[in-house]
Write a protein that holds these residues in place. Structure first.
Motif, short mmCIF file in Angstrom:
data_model
loop_
_atom_site.label_atom_id
_atom_site.label_comp_id
_atom_site.label_asym_id
_atom_site.label_seq_id
_atom_site.Cartn_x
_atom_site.Cartn_y
_atom_site.Cartn_z
N ALA A 16 0.83 -1.21 0.00
CA ALA A 16 0.00 0.00 0.00
C ALA A 16 0.86 1.26 0.00
CB ALA A 16 -0.95 0.00 1.20
N GLY A 17 1.97 1.23 0.74
CA GLY A 17 2.84 2.40 0.80
C GLY A 17 3.49 2.70 -0.52
N CYS A 18 4.05 1.67 -1.16
CA CYS A 18 4.70 1.89 -2.46
C CYS A 18 3.69 2.30 -3.52
CB CYS A 18 5.46 0.64 -2.89
SG CYS A 18 7.00 0.36 -2.01
N ALA A 19 2.51 1.68 -3.50
CA ALA A 19 1.49 2.04 -4.48
C ALA A 19 1.07 3.49 -4.32
CB ALA A 19 0.28 1.10 -4.36
N SER A 20 0.88 3.93 -3.07
CA SER A 20 0.53 5.33 -2.81
C SER A 20 1.65 6.26 -3.29
CB SER A 20 0.28 5.56 -1.31
OG SER A 20 -0.79 4.79 -0.85
N ALA A 21 2.88 5.90 -3.01
CA ALA A 21 4.02 6.73 -3.39
C ALA A 21 4.11 6.87 -4.91
CB ALA A 21 5.31 6.13 -2.83
N ILE A 22 3.93 5.76 -5.63
CA ILE A 22 3.99 5.81 -7.09
C ILE A 22 2.90 6.72 -7.63
CG2 ILE A 22 3.68 4.45 -9.20
CD1 ILE A 22 4.94 2.08 -7.64
N ARG A 23 1.69 6.59 -7.10
CA ARG A 23 0.57 7.40 -7.58
C ARG A 23 0.84 8.89 -7.40
NH1 ARG A 23 -2.84 4.09 -10.62
NH2 ARG A 23 -3.24 2.16 -9.50
N PHE A 24 1.32 9.28 -6.21
CA PHE A 24 1.58 10.70 -5.97
C PHE A 24 2.77 11.19 -6.78
CE2 PHE A 24 -1.16 10.23 -2.22
CZ PHE A 24 -1.87 11.42 -2.29
N SER A 25 3.77 10.35 -6.94
CA SER A 25 4.92 10.76 -7.74
C SER A 25 4.51 11.00 -9.19
CB SER A 25 6.01 9.69 -7.66
OG SER A 25 7.15 10.08 -8.41
N ARG A 26 3.60 10.16 -9.70
CA ARG A 26 3.13 10.34 -11.07
C ARG A 26 2.31 11.62 -11.24
NH1 ARG A 26 1.80 4.75 -14.31
NH2 ARG A 26 3.95 3.97 -14.27
N MET A 27 1.83 12.17 -10.13
CA MET A 27 1.14 13.46 -10.19
C MET A 27 2.11 14.63 -10.11
SD MET A 27 -2.48 13.05 -8.11
CE MET A 27 -1.96 12.09 -6.71
N GLY A 28 3.39 14.33 -10.04
CA GLY A 28 4.40 15.39 -10.05
C GLY A 28 4.93 15.78 -8.69
N TYR A 29 4.57 15.07 -7.63
CA TYR A 29 5.01 15.42 -6.29
C TYR A 29 6.34 14.76 -5.94
CZ TYR A 29 0.33 17.30 -5.52
OH TYR A 29 -0.83 18.03 -5.62
N ARG A 30 7.08 15.41 -5.06
CA ARG A 30 8.29 14.81 -4.49
C ARG A 30 7.86 13.91 -3.34
NH1 ARG A 30 11.13 20.09 -2.73
NH2 ARG A 30 8.91 20.57 -2.44
N VAL A 31 8.19 12.63 -3.43
CA VAL A 31 7.66 11.64 -2.49
C VAL A 31 8.79 10.86 -1.85
CG1 VAL A 31 6.08 9.69 -2.21
CG2 VAL A 31 5.60 11.44 -3.96
N ALA A 32 8.67 10.62 -0.55
CA ALA A 32 9.59 9.74 0.16
C ALA A 32 8.79 8.65 0.87
CB ALA A 32 10.42 10.51 1.18
N GLU A 117 10.82 -1.67 -6.74
CA GLU A 117 11.62 -1.23 -7.88
C GLU A 117 10.85 -0.22 -8.72
OE1 GLU A 117 14.74 -0.81 -10.53
OE2 GLU A 117 14.66 -1.60 -8.48
N ALA A 118 9.53 -0.45 -8.88
CA ALA A 118 8.71 0.50 -9.65
C ALA A 118 8.68 1.87 -8.97
CB ALA A 118 7.29 -0.05 -9.81
N GLY A 123 11.00 7.58 -9.26
CA GLY A 123 11.65 8.72 -8.63
C GLY A 123 11.34 8.87 -7.16
N VAL A 124 10.65 7.89 -6.56
CA VAL A 124 10.35 7.92 -5.14
C VAL A 124 11.64 7.68 -4.36
CG1 VAL A 124 9.12 6.73 -3.27
CG2 VAL A 124 7.98 7.14 -5.47
N HIS A 125 11.85 8.46 -3.31
CA HIS A 125 13.00 8.28 -2.44
C HIS A 125 12.62 7.24 -1.38
CE1 HIS A 125 16.44 10.35 0.04
NE2 HIS A 125 16.74 9.14 -0.38
N TYR A 126 13.17 6.02 -1.50
CA TYR A 126 12.81 4.92 -0.60
C TYR A 126 13.85 4.85 0.51
CZ TYR A 126 10.91 0.33 0.72
OH TYR A 126 10.31 -0.72 1.38
N LEU A 127 13.45 5.21 1.73
CA LEU A 127 14.35 5.28 2.88
C LEU A 127 14.13 4.06 3.77
CD1 LEU A 127 13.72 9.05 3.61
CD2 LEU A 127 15.81 8.10 2.65
N GLU A 128 14.88 2.99 3.49
CA GLU A 128 14.74 1.78 4.31
C GLU A 128 15.54 1.94 5.59
OE1 GLU A 128 17.24 -1.64 3.25
OE2 GLU A 128 17.50 -0.63 1.32
N GLY A 129 15.17 1.14 6.59
CA GLY A 129 15.84 1.22 7.88
C GLY A 129 15.65 2.56 8.56
N THR A 130 14.54 3.22 8.24
CA THR A 130 14.27 4.55 8.80
C THR A 130 12.90 4.55 9.46
OG1 THR A 130 15.56 5.59 7.03
CG2 THR A 130 14.07 7.00 8.27
#
Length: 412
Positions: A16-32, A117-118, A123-130
């Motif tokens: 759910a988190g990655c899917a949400s991030a991809i959707r918002f990134s495709r709308m042009g937002y900077r997403v982490a 990976e998608a 362009g999503v900034h994926y911060l693991e271990g955070t």
């Protein structure tokens, strides 16, 4: 301490988190994405039946994951229910008007790395271990206090999305109460070779007394067997070796299930004995909740992956064309709450009811006899289990079918 700025901070880096991030990134937002666990390239959720229901399969395309529908990655399937009143099975897909309306047996060992990976490719900034340890809101957005291997860090975001699962830390920090519903069944599952896939790669669900035995054909000639059973039954199966033996004996005793005579275990049995359903508000303050953080239901319903993808899609749709501040933020959150409560939440009561085993067996048999006698009701029931219609629509069709099958003398 420096503060890095994003438009959207998604807390939780699973489906759910990655899917949400991809959707918002495709709308042009900077997403982490903030994922508290250290994630290896092949990390995936193991406690899952890997059944993506047909209502959610089209959503893969919008995430850049349409290729996962190909036979190399998943098995297109449709449920067949063997019930006390007969077999619920119809030709074609779940929806006669949609020839391609099938579910997918898509394993999380494939799906989870692919969606991460998608997200990165998008362009999503994926911060693991955070891990997010604290949140504070002001007029311009949120400050997130986090900790990673190098110590504390601070981030800013205009919108925070809670996607941190059924044990959601954000629910506790933000005061989103958890409504818990009992689940009378335990589950065991394992992976096997040597089991012939049913015709059309159907996934077979056998109702046996109060249990549900499931057979999911997978890629590479593998099969996942899943048993949802009364806890007292599974508690008597002691030791890993005895459990697999008793587990296969159980499936072997079901005439309607595919033969397991030549089944070869490819994994130990996994599962759980206590998994109550959990329901939270889809929005608390100015934070939307998606996936298991909002609704984590009995796995017997098979809705986990589908509702994770759908809630992310509903959230993105609610903010399409709206700014992430002021009136746009308020309207987007209100829109998401309405979409979630009208689209996803209506399924919860029926699923939670099915989690209980103390049912009138005669009433249950009459219900399925009515369904099996009617092609229209059979289609509606399958559509309901695929979450392609709402429960109220099925109930209306069922009452019409029940009345039409009553003797004419009784109707007069």
């Amino acid at each position: 301490m420096s503060t890095q700025q994003y438009d959207v901070a998604v807390v939780g880096g699973s489906l759910a988190g990655c899917a949400s991030a991809i959707r918002f990134s495709r709308m042009g937002y900077r997403v982490a994405v903030f994922e508290k666990k250290a994630v290896a390239e092949d990390s995936y959720k193991r406690l899952c039946t890997h059944f993506v229901q047909p209502h959610a399969v089209p959503l893969l395309e919008g995430l850049g994951l349409g290729h996962l529908r190909e036979p190399a990655w998943s098995v297109a399937t449709k449920a067949v229910f063997v019930t006390p009143g007969g077999v619920v099975a119809t030709p074609g897909g779940y929806d006669p008007e949609q020839p391609d309306s099938y579910a997918l047996n898509l394993e999380r060992r494939v799906l989870d790395p692919a969606v991460r990976e998608a997200a990165r490719k998008q362009g999503v900034h994926y911060l693991e271990g955070t891990g997010v340890e604290g949140l504070e809101e002001d007029e311009s957005g949120w400050t997130l206090e986090t900790r990673d291997a190098d110590g504390p860090r601070r981030y800013r975001a205009r919108l925070v999305v809670a996607a941190d699962g059924r044990r959601s830390r954000l629910a506790g920090l933000l005061g989103n109460p958890t409504e818990s519903r009992p689940n009378d069944r335990a589950v065991l599952f394992g992976y096997f070779t040597g089991i012939e896939a049913p015709e059309g790669n159907r996934s077979v669900f056998v109702m046996n007394d109060q249990d549900l035995a499931c057979t999911y054909p997978l890629v590479d000639g593998r099969t996942e067997l899943v048993l949802f059973a009364e806890k007292s039954r599974i508690d008597t199966w002691r030791g890993a070796g005895e459990r697999i033996e008793r587990f296969l004996e159980y499936f072997d005793g079901l005439e309607a299930a595919p033969s397991v005579a030549h089944a070869v275990p490819q994994s130990p049995l996994l599962g759980y004995t206590d998994y109550p359903s959990q329901i939270r508000r889809p929005v608390v303050g100015s934070v939307p909740f998606v996936g298991d953080a909002a609704l984590s239901l009995d796995a017997m319903s098979g809705v986990g992956c589908g509702f994770a993808l759908q809630s992310a899609d509903l959230l993105a749709r609610s903010f399409a064309g709206r700014p992430l501040d002021g009136a746009g933020l308020r309207e987007g959150l209100a829109d998401y709450r309405e979409r979630f409560e009208s689209t996803i939440l209506p399924h919860a009561d029926g699923i939670c009811g099915d989690s209980l085993v103390g049912k009138d067996e005669m009433t249950r048999q009459r219900m399925f006899t009515t369904i099996c006698r009617s092609p229209e009701l059979s289609r509606k029931y399958l559509a309901l289990t695929g979450r392609m219609v709402r429960p109220a629509e099925f109930q209306q069709a069922f009452m019409r079918g029940l009345m039409s099958q009553r003797p004419r003398a009784a109707r007069t």
